[in-house]
Scaffold this motif. Structure first.
Motif, PDB file in Angstrom:
ATOM      1  N   TYR A   1      -3.220   0.242  -3.653  1.00 44.92           N
ATOM      2  CA  TYR A   1      -2.607  -1.039  -3.333  1.00 44.92           C
ATOM      3  C   TYR A   1      -2.317  -1.822  -4.609  1.00 44.92           C
ATOM      4  O   TYR A   1      -3.060  -1.726  -5.592  1.00 44.92           O
ATOM      5  N   VAL A   2      -1.260  -2.628  -4.565  1.00 44.76           N
ATOM      6  CA  VAL A   2      -1.036  -3.689  -5.549  1.00 44.76           C
ATOM      7  C   VAL A   2      -0.684  -4.949  -4.766  1.00 44.76           C
ATOM      8  O   VAL A   2      -0.102  -4.872  -3.675  1.00 44.76           O
ATOM      9  N   ASP A   3      -1.081  -6.114  -5.281  1.00 40.34           N
ATOM     10  CA  ASP A   3      -0.678  -7.332  -4.594  1.00 40.34           C
ATOM     11  C   ASP A   3       0.721  -7.737  -5.058  1.00 40.34           C
ATOM     12  O   ASP A   3       1.104  -7.528  -6.213  1.00 40.34           O
ATOM     13  N   VAL A   4       1.495  -8.277  -4.121  1.00 41.79           N
ATOM     14  CA  VAL A   4       2.873  -8.689  -4.390  1.00 41.79           C
ATOM     15  C   VAL A   4       3.123 -10.018  -3.676  1.00 41.79           C
ATOM     16  O   VAL A   4       2.461 -10.339  -2.685  1.00 41.79           O
ATOM     17  N   PRO A   5       4.079 -10.823  -4.164  1.00 44.84           N
ATOM     18  CA  PRO A   5       4.433 -12.052  -3.439  1.00 44.84           C
ATOM     19  C   PRO A   5       4.916 -11.732  -2.027  1.00 44.84           C
ATOM     20  O   PRO A   5       5.457 -10.649  -1.761  1.00 44.84           O
TER      21      PRO A   5
ATOM     22  N   LYS B   1       4.196   3.640   3.378  1.00 44.28           N
ATOM     23  CA  LYS B   1       4.241   2.458   2.510  1.00 44.28           C
ATOM     24  C   LYS B   1       4.408   1.234   3.399  1.00 44.28           C
ATOM     25  O   LYS B   1       5.181   1.256   4.354  1.00 44.28           O
ATOM     26  N   SER B   2       3.683   0.174   3.056  1.00 48.32           N
ATOM     27  CA  SER B   2       3.797  -1.046   3.846  1.00 48.32           C
ATOM     28  C   SER B   2       3.255  -2.218   3.039  1.00 48.32           C
ATOM     29  O   SER B   2       2.527  -2.030   2.060  1.00 48.32           O
TER      30      SER B   2
ATOM     31  N   GLY C   1       0.813  -1.212   0.000  1.00 48.71           N
ATOM     32  CA  GLY C   1       0.000   0.000   0.000  1.00 48.71           C
ATOM     33  C   GLY C   1       0.842   1.255   0.000  1.00 48.71           C
ATOM     34  O   GLY C   1       1.938   1.296   0.569  1.00 48.71           O
ATOM     35  N   ILE C   2       0.325   2.272  -0.641  1.00 47.75           N
ATOM     36  CA  ILE C   2       0.956   3.588  -0.640  1.00 47.75           C
ATOM     37  C   ILE C   2      -0.105   4.632  -0.307  1.00 47.75           C
ATOM     38  O   ILE C   2      -1.218   4.603  -0.840  1.00 47.75           O
TER      39      ILE C   2
END
Length: 389
Positions: free
Chosen positions: A221-225, A262-263, A186-187
């Protein structure tokens, strides 16, 4: 110290419950292991169901929500080719309210002195005792001294990692869990949102969400591994990825700016049942976790608090013991429906690493059905605005 209800955790659930009990003349004390400033520093959800707004209205603490909150009549699902708008106002006659959890917590916190709600911050080493009987108590350390609160009931609003659920004896409850193979990066930035309503996007590169906290503050948000590290994602890289995943129409309206937070948050579905053991009741994340898809976390905590306050008020004002014994079943009936919705929306909008052509074809078919079916859109809208309590 002695009180009727000891509440563990001074996040929105604990404070909301404390205010509701005080309004009914029920004595309570709230314990929080962190400082008030730390509690307010946590960046959390921002879409409120009517149950949450209604509880704030009932307490007369909804002034800022009405003045600063953003009522939303709908939201959008993006499938890479089109924007599918779910018109929740037309389909249900209701709205959701975009208002940051931090701000809601601030409203509850600011009212504690005026309403006489006692909150003890920096309560270390909190431990629950004798929860099987009718005289439970809580011990903690404050200002270097060990202290004790005797109560008739303890309510755990202390989150997934708090001591309340862990105090329940092994074998007295059951855990249900689904851990997802990705997290949400998330940003938060002080820029206007790219759309006046939320956009949940399913793209071949992965999931994205365009959200907001106000007309001038955006949350994306973007999903990431789960192997990704936040320090490997510069602001520029996140903005570039969002522009791709959200699609050209949304990208054309994205305003970029420096991040103020950011997290990466891991995703899980989790339920502990029952939500009551003896004189201990669990509310919110101490009993259940939902993936953030669908914005159910805070709102589920609010419905738990509604049921808990109702049960405790019945016990203390009408000696209604059935209200206490029925709390868990009543709360869990709504919890499982929200878990189902959050899981299904997560499954629909994310690309899972184990999925193949068949699973992708099912997503395409489901999105196409939603785009063309009022019945499907109504089902989604009813769940998104929140099922009745």
């Amino acid at each position: 110290m002695r009180t009727q209800v000891a509440i563990i955790g001074a996040g929105p659930a604990g404070l909301l419950l404390g205010h509701l009990l005080k309004a009914e003349g029920i004595e309570c004390i709230v314990l929080e292991r962190r400082t008030g400033d730390y509690v307010l520093s946590r960046i959390r959800a921002g879409v409120l169901e009517q149950v949450t707004v209604g509880l704030m209205e009932r307490l007369g603490l909804d002034g800022r929500i009405k003045a600063e909150g953003l009522p939303h009549d709908g939201f959008n699902l993006a499938d890479g080719e089109r924007l599918i708008r779910i018109d929740i106002a037309a389909l249900t006659g209701q709205q959701v309210m975009v208002y940051g959890q931090t701000e809601l917590t601030r409203d509850l916190m600011d009212a504690t002195d005026e309403r006489g709600l006692e909150v003890i911050y920096e309560a270390a080493d909190v431990a629950l005792h004798d929860i099987d009987g009718n005289s439970p108590y809580v011990t903690f350390s404050s200002a270097g001294a060990r202290q004790r609160i005797d109560a008739r009931f303890i309510v755990g609003c202390d989150g997934f990692h708090g001591p309340s659920r862990k105090a329940i004896p092994a074998g007295a409850g059951r855990e249900f869990e689904r851990v997802y193979p990705f997290g949400w990066l998330g940003i938060l930035a002080d820029v206007p949102p790219c759309n006046h309503e939320l956009i949940y996007a399913n793209h071949e590169r992965g999931f994205a969400l365009a959200s907001m906290r106000s007309h001038t503050r955006s949350r994306y948000y973007v999903d990431v591994p789960l192997t990704e590290k936040v320090e490997d994602w510069s602001d520029e890289r996140i903005w570039d990825e969002l522009a791709i995943r959200l699609g050209p129409d949304a990208a054309a309206h994205i305003m970029r700016g420096p991040s103020i937070e950011k997290s990466i948050a891991p995703l899980r579905s989790y339920v502990f049942a029952p939500m009551r053991h003896g004189s201990l009741m669990l509310c919110g994340d101490s009993a259940h976790i939902v993936p953030p898809t669908g914005a159910k976390g805070l709102n589920l905590a609010a419905s738990d608090v509604h049921y808990a306050a109702e049960a405790l008020t019945g016990f203390f004002k009408r000696n209604d013991r059935d209200a206490i014994s029925g709390y868990s079943d009543k709360a869990l009936a709504r919890v499982w429906k929200a878990e189902r919705f959050s899981w299904s929306l997560t499954r629909l909008m994310h690309r899972f690493p184990e999925d193949g052509d068949f699973e992708r074809a099912m997503q395409v078919a489901e999105l196409d059905y939603i785009a063309t079916s009022r019945a499907a859109q109504t089902s989604i809208a009813e769940n998104y605005v929140g099922l009745p309590v």
